[in-house]
Design an enzyme around this catalytic site. Structure first.
Site, PDB file in Angstrom:
ATOM      1  NE  ARG A 212      -3.878   0.095   1.307  1.00  0.00           N
ATOM      2  CZ  ARG A 212      -4.985   0.517   0.722  1.00  0.00           C
ATOM      3  NH1 ARG A 212      -5.393  -0.073  -0.386  1.00  0.00           N
ATOM      4  NH2 ARG A 212      -5.692   1.506   1.220  1.00  0.00           N
TER       5      ARG A 212
ATOM      6  CG  LEU B 110       2.782   4.251   3.938  1.00  0.00           C
ATOM      7  CD1 LEU B 110       3.852   4.391   5.015  1.00  0.00           C
ATOM      8  CD2 LEU B 110       1.585   3.481   4.466  1.00  0.00           C
TER       9      LEU B 110
ATOM     10  CG  HIS C 181      12.452  -1.153  -4.236  1.00  0.00           C
ATOM     11  ND1 HIS C 181      11.133  -1.339  -4.593  1.00  0.00           N
ATOM     12  CD2 HIS C 181      13.157  -1.088  -5.393  1.00  0.00           C
ATOM     13  CE1 HIS C 181      11.038  -1.368  -5.908  1.00  0.00           C
ATOM     14  NE2 HIS C 181      12.252  -1.225  -6.418  1.00  0.00           N
TER      15      HIS C 181
HETATM   16  C1  GRF Z   1      10.445  -8.200  -0.973  1.00  0.00           C
HETATM   17  O1  GRF Z   1      11.056  -8.532  -2.185  1.00  0.00           O
HETATM   18  C2  GRF Z   1      10.538  -6.716  -0.712  1.00  0.00           C
HETATM   19  O2  GRF Z   1      11.726  -6.159  -1.194  1.00  0.00           O
HETATM   20  C3  GRF Z   1       9.364  -6.178  -1.485  1.00  0.00           C
HETATM   21  O3  GRF Z   1       8.351  -7.126  -1.286  1.00  0.00           O
HETATM   22  C4  GRF Z   1       8.933  -8.397  -1.022  1.00  0.00           C
HETATM   23  C5  GRF Z   1       8.392  -8.864   0.289  1.00  0.00           C
HETATM   24  O4  GRF Z   1       8.805 -10.166   0.616  1.00  0.00           O
HETATM   25  N1  GRF Z   1       9.036  -4.861  -1.026  1.00  0.00           N
HETATM   26  P1  GRF Z   1       8.478 -10.762   2.049  1.00  0.00           P
HETATM   27  O5  GRF Z   1       6.965 -10.628   2.241  1.00  0.00           O
HETATM   28  O6  GRF Z   1       9.232  -9.965   3.076  1.00  0.00           O
HETATM   29  O7  GRF Z   1       8.909 -12.194   2.002  1.00  0.00           O
END
Ligand code: GRF
Length: 194
Positions: free
Chosen positions: A85, A87, A103
């Site tokens: 989401r 923010l 990210h």
């Molecule tokens: C990860 O690749 C993170 O970088 C991105 O979403 C994914 C989440 O993975 N924002 P998890 O739910 O922590 O396993």
């Protein structure tokens, strides 16, 4: 350090944070009641809140409820860990330089969704992951930690994502450790550790 986790899915970054800072996680919130990460939080005995965004008439109303739960938990840092989401500026302003995101690329390259597929398609030779403060723009706030991952010629977005994920788990813990044990300040876009 009091940590709140916001997630929407698998929750592997949450689990990595939990392995390092178990007794410092004060609440876990998911906008998806069926998120695997939320089930993990419950199994671990943590305060786990499902706040289903589909049950609220507007983004503001959903955020108000998330902010209400956070206010009760009094976190030092809010860790977005696969929280799908955006923010609002008002939410970000409520916790200046206290909301973190991870990210799966070396920002500012490849913001937004499918960062690993973007990296493979572009043909970059290295990618990685970025832990950054959240500001009002997407994947854009001051950078705390980055880790580099080589992109191999035979990588698919899935194989690259798997290797980046291993580094994400290290990077998030490293970022929280640095922010909680070192003196730091923000100058412009730069997070400076002393
Ligand atoms: C990860 O690749 C993170 O970088 C991105 O979403 C994914 C989440 O993975 N924002 P998890 O739910 O922590 O396993």
């Amino acid at each position: 350090m009091r940590l709140a986790i916001l997630l929407s899915g698998r929750g592997s970054n949450f689990e990595a944070i939990h392995r390092a800072f178990a007794d410092q996680i004060v609440c876990v919130i998911s906008n998806r009641p069926d998120a695997r990460g939320l089930a993990c939080a419950r199994e671990l005995g943590l305060p786990a809140h499902a706040i289903d965004d589909r049950k609220f008439p507007a983004r503001e109303a959903h955020e108000e409820e998330v902010l209400r739960v956070l206010a009760g938990a009094k976190p030092d840092f809010i860790c977005l860990a696969g929280y799908m989401r955006l923010l609002s500026p008002a939410f970000v302003a409520a916790y200046p330089h206290r909301i973190l995101n991870i990210h799966p690329s070396l920002l500012p390259a490849f913001p937004g969704v499918d960062a690993q597929a973007q990296a493979v398609a572009y043909g970059v030779k290295v990618s990685g992951c970025t832990v950054h403060f959240v500001d009002e723009n997407l994947d854009a706030g001051p950078i705390v930690v980055q880790r580099v991952v080589e992109v191999r010629d035979d990588d698919s977005s899935e194989t690259l994502a798997a290797r980046i994920l291993e580094q994400e788990h290290i990077a998030y813990v490293e970022a929280l450790l640095k922010l909680s044990t070192q003196t730091w300040r923000i100058e412009g876009r730069r997070v400076i550790f002393e």
